[in-house]
Design a protein around this motif. Sequence first.
Motif, PDB file in Angstrom:
ATOM      1  N   GLY A 149       0.820  -1.208   0.000  1.00  0.00           N
ATOM      2  CA  GLY A 149       0.000   0.000   0.000  1.00  0.00           C
ATOM      3  C   GLY A 149       0.849   1.250   0.000  1.00  0.00           C
ATOM      4  N   VAL A 150       0.524   2.175   0.912  1.00  0.00           N
ATOM      5  CA  VAL A 150       1.203   3.469   0.977  1.00  0.00           C
ATOM      6  C   VAL A 150       1.639   3.724   2.415  1.00  0.00           C
ATOM      7  CG1 VAL A 150       0.997   5.963   0.658  1.00  0.00           C
ATOM      8  CG2 VAL A 150      -0.097   4.406  -0.963  1.00  0.00           C
ATOM      9  N   ALA A 151       2.906   4.120   2.574  1.00  0.00           N
ATOM     10  CA  ALA A 151       3.428   4.490   3.886  1.00  0.00           C
ATOM     11  C   ALA A 151       3.552   6.004   3.968  1.00  0.00           C
ATOM     12  CB  ALA A 151       4.793   3.836   4.124  1.00  0.00           C
ATOM     13  N   ARG A 152       3.281   6.552   5.159  1.00  0.00           N
ATOM     14  CA  ARG A 152       3.411   7.990   5.405  1.00  0.00           C
ATOM     15  C   ARG A 152       4.242   8.180   6.666  1.00  0.00           C
ATOM     16  NH1 ARG A 152      -0.279  10.996   2.362  1.00  0.00           N
ATOM     17  NH2 ARG A 152      -1.782   9.702   1.243  1.00  0.00           N
ATOM     18  N   LEU A 153       5.328   8.916   6.557  1.00  0.00           N
ATOM     19  CA  LEU A 153       6.230   9.123   7.683  1.00  0.00           C
ATOM     20  C   LEU A 153       6.449  10.616   7.897  1.00  0.00           C
ATOM     21  CD1 LEU A 153       7.376   6.521   5.840  1.00  0.00           C
ATOM     22  CD2 LEU A 153       8.931   6.374   7.769  1.00  0.00           C
ATOM     23  N   SER A 154       6.405  11.036   9.145  1.00  0.00           N
ATOM     24  CA  SER A 154       6.656  12.431   9.503  1.00  0.00           C
ATOM     25  C   SER A 154       8.100  12.595   9.951  1.00  0.00           C
ATOM     26  CB  SER A 154       5.715  12.870  10.627  1.00  0.00           C
ATOM     27  OG  SER A 154       4.378  12.904  10.172  1.00  0.00           O
ATOM     28  N   THR A 155       8.716  13.678   9.517  1.00  0.00           N
ATOM     29  CA  THR A 155      10.121  13.890   9.846  1.00  0.00           C
ATOM     30  C   THR A 155      10.441  15.375   9.905  1.00  0.00           C
ATOM     31  OG1 THR A 155      12.403  13.387   9.209  1.00  0.00           O
ATOM     32  CG2 THR A 155      10.842  13.783   7.417  1.00  0.00           C
ATOM     33  N   ARG A 156      11.452  15.699  10.698  1.00  0.00           N
ATOM     34  CA  ARG A 156      11.939  17.071  10.752  1.00  0.00           C
ATOM     35  C   ARG A 156      12.968  17.348   9.651  1.00  0.00           C
ATOM     36  NH1 ARG A 156      11.653  15.382  16.040  1.00  0.00           N
ATOM     37  NH2 ARG A 156      10.127  16.510  17.317  1.00  0.00           N
ATOM     38  N   ASN A 157      13.534  16.289   9.097  1.00  0.00           N
ATOM     39  CA  ASN A 157      14.542  16.448   8.054  1.00  0.00           C
ATOM     40  C   ASN A 157      14.432  15.311   7.050  1.00  0.00           C
ATOM     41  OD1 ASN A 157      16.477  18.653   9.321  1.00  0.00           O
ATOM     42  ND2 ASN A 157      16.061  17.165  10.952  1.00  0.00           N
ATOM     43  N   ALA A 158      14.619  15.629   5.787  1.00  0.00           N
ATOM     44  CA  ALA A 158      14.728  14.616   4.735  1.00  0.00           C
ATOM     45  C   ALA A 158      16.111  14.740   4.110  1.00  0.00           C
ATOM     46  CB  ALA A 158      13.653  14.809   3.667  1.00  0.00           C
ATOM     47  N   VAL A 159      16.750  13.604   3.891  1.00  0.00           N
ATOM     48  CA  VAL A 159      18.053  13.588   3.216  1.00  0.00           C
ATOM     49  C   VAL A 159      17.893  12.809   1.923  1.00  0.00           C
ATOM     50  CG1 VAL A 159      20.483  12.973   3.361  1.00  0.00           C
ATOM     51  CG2 VAL A 159      19.257  13.692   5.425  1.00  0.00           C
ATOM     52  N   VAL A 160      17.998  13.515   0.814  1.00  0.00           N
ATOM     53  CA  VAL A 160      17.782  12.915  -0.498  1.00  0.00           C
ATOM     54  C   VAL A 160      19.121  12.468  -1.067  1.00  0.00           C
ATOM     55  CG1 VAL A 160      16.857  13.258  -2.814  1.00  0.00           C
ATOM     56  CG2 VAL A 160      15.791  14.418  -0.863  1.00  0.00           C
ATOM     57  N   ALA A 161      19.234  11.175  -1.324  1.00  0.00           N
ATOM     58  CA  ALA A 161      20.442  10.615  -1.946  1.00  0.00           C
ATOM     59  C   ALA A 161      19.984   9.696  -3.057  1.00  0.00           C
ATOM     60  CB  ALA A 161      21.292   9.875  -0.927  1.00  0.00           C
ATOM     61  N   ALA A 162      19.488  10.302  -4.108  1.00  0.00           N
ATOM     62  CA  ALA A 162      18.871   9.532  -5.185  1.00  0.00           C
ATOM     63  C   ALA A 162      19.879   8.988  -6.185  1.00  0.00           C
ATOM     64  CB  ALA A 162      17.852  10.399  -5.919  1.00  0.00           C
ATOM     65  N   GLY A 163      21.139   9.397  -6.060  1.00  0.00           N
ATOM     66  CA  GLY A 163      22.164   8.854  -6.944  1.00  0.00           C
ATOM     67  C   GLY A 163      22.105   9.429  -8.346  1.00  0.00           C
ATOM     68  N   LEU A 164      22.521   8.623  -9.306  1.00  0.00           N
ATOM     69  CA  LEU A 164      22.615   9.039 -10.701  1.00  0.00           C
ATOM     70  C   LEU A 164      21.675   8.205 -11.553  1.00  0.00           C
ATOM     71  CD1 LEU A 164      26.517   9.167 -10.916  1.00  0.00           C
ATOM     72  CD2 LEU A 164      24.988  11.096 -10.515  1.00  0.00           C
ATOM     73  N   GLU A 165      21.281   8.777 -12.685  1.00  0.00           N
ATOM     74  CA  GLU A 165      20.465   8.045 -13.639  1.00  0.00           C
ATOM     75  C   GLU A 165      21.160   8.040 -14.994  1.00  0.00           C
ATOM     76  OE1 GLU A 165      16.709   9.967 -13.713  1.00  0.00           O
ATOM     77  OE2 GLU A 165      17.457  11.850 -14.538  1.00  0.00           O
ATOM     78  N   PRO A 166      20.959   6.980 -15.789  1.00  0.00           N
ATOM     79  CA  PRO A 166      21.643   6.897 -17.084  1.00  0.00           C
ATOM     80  C   PRO A 166      21.295   8.075 -17.982  1.00  0.00           C
ATOM     81  CG  PRO A 166      20.631   4.795 -16.500  1.00  0.00           C
ATOM     82  CD  PRO A 166      20.114   5.806 -15.528  1.00  0.00           C
ATOM     83  N   SER A 167      22.289   8.538 -18.714  1.00  0.00           N
ATOM     84  CA  SER A 167      22.101   9.626 -19.667  1.00  0.00           C
ATOM     85  C   SER A 167      22.270   9.080 -21.085  1.00  0.00           C
ATOM     86  CB  SER A 167      23.129  10.733 -19.405  1.00  0.00           C
ATOM     87  OG  SER A 167      23.005  11.774 -20.352  1.00  0.00           O
ATOM     88  N   LEU A 168      21.271   9.268 -21.905  1.00  0.00           N
ATOM     89  CA  LEU A 168      21.304   8.844 -23.306  1.00  0.00           C
ATOM     90  C   LEU A 168      21.165  10.065 -24.205  1.00  0.00           C
ATOM     91  CD1 LEU A 168      18.984   5.697 -23.113  1.00  0.00           C
ATOM     92  CD2 LEU A 168      21.431   5.689 -23.604  1.00  0.00           C
ATOM     93  N   PRO A 169      21.739  10.031 -25.405  1.00  0.00           N
ATOM     94  CA  PRO A 169      21.574  11.154 -26.324  1.00  0.00           C
ATOM     95  C   PRO A 169      20.098  11.400 -26.635  1.00  0.00           C
ATOM     96  CG  PRO A 169      23.293   9.664 -27.091  1.00  0.00           C
ATOM     97  CD  PRO A 169      22.597   8.966 -25.962  1.00  0.00           C
TER      98      PRO A 169
END
Length: 454
Positions: A149-169
């Motif tokens: 289903g869907v999870a909902r979490l409350s936080t005072r801080n979010a740390v986004v570390a989404a990394g890299l995604e492939p790059s194509l022409p």
Amino acid sequence: MDSTVYDVVGIGFGPSNLALAIAIEEYNAGRPAAQHIRAVFLERQDTFGWHRGMLFEDATMQVSFLKDLVTLRNPASGYSFVSYLHAKGRLADFINYKTMYPLRVEFHDYLEWAADRVGAPVRYGHTVTDVVVAAGGELLEIVAAHAGGVARLSTRNAVVAAGLEPSLPAGVEPGERVWHNLDILRRAETFAVDPGAPPERFIVVGAGQSAAESVAFLHERYPTAEVCSVFFRYGYSPADDSNFANRIFDPAAVDLYFDAPAGVKRMLFDYHRNTNYSVVDSDLIEDLYRRSYREQVLGRRRLRMLNASRLTQLRARPDGVTAVVEHLPSGEHLTLEADAIVYATGYRPVDAARLLGSAGAHCDRDEEGLLRVGRDYRVRTGDGLRAGVYVQGGTEHAHGITSTLLSAVAVRSGEIAASIGAAVADRVAAGSPEAGRPLVGAANQRARTSRIRT
């Protein structure tokens, strides 16, 4: 909905947020429970994994093993690569190996080992779909979809570390016969090969380390196939890993870069692009040249370097591709029929604001549309959002070349943990009713989220 108000929800659980989870664990270990940073991490993959599609058996890391998840921040940490070797019974053997650069598959095993040991809850199979500003801007509500289903979490801080995604022409779409190098091992495993009709030709586009590794891999994996390497340059350019140039990756260099004027930042970045971008390890360049020369001597050429060239047309079919390659100095065009084409055309950082959903609108940007980020990697936000948003990666414009590289993860994660920890300590000192509140059902929460893939 999870009733806990976390101090940190980490979005993504690759090497960067894994290092953060360890930094938080070690930060908490030296402080009273009331000052502990309460953290949970969300990862869309079902298990820990890092560039699995490029884990060639003989490929080595391009950074020293001392630039692991912890050593530059805490050399005494039990999460170091040396501790991993000791736990695996290979420490003496690695010492006798006499290298600073372990096999990539070994380093990936180290990361998995650390991810399995770290105490922070990790919810695998959770894809963040939105981040909503809540409590008048004091909190963020993280919305994540999962199999149940869907999870909902409350936080005072979010740390986004989404990394890299492939790059194509532009205009190129991946498919059964059109690959990005990130998927090359998986594609090679599933590539339908009739023993009576093995593949005849592969094309690899690109001039960097990944391109050269892909060429070497295909050349070995398919011993009767021709491998054509197409790139703009006249030849592969060696990476500058000289002693003084490598200082651009030192923790102290981040301070200098961050405080420098914009023009100086661009100058330093341009001067030292050849430490990381579109360059190849010298040993691999020499290996490919030896292969090419050996084939020239033997009169059986399978490795073709189509240098100073570009791909001008591509047509994909269910059974292969047709490509037109232009030789730039002469203007001549060569049509190639191939079983598959591999684009080793790099990666781009995932836009953190995109993953932040509705909360992304509160993030400040500069005149070039780039996120305004503080030295502690906290994104500057408008008055409507006082909860913290931190980013790991995608801050080259502010922090320099190391922002997307393993070189900085140990120190960077410690700086983020310290920044968040200082806010927790301030709340404790101010006597906040939230300070020191125990996690709701902490033991059960750990059992439910840390290792179960939901």
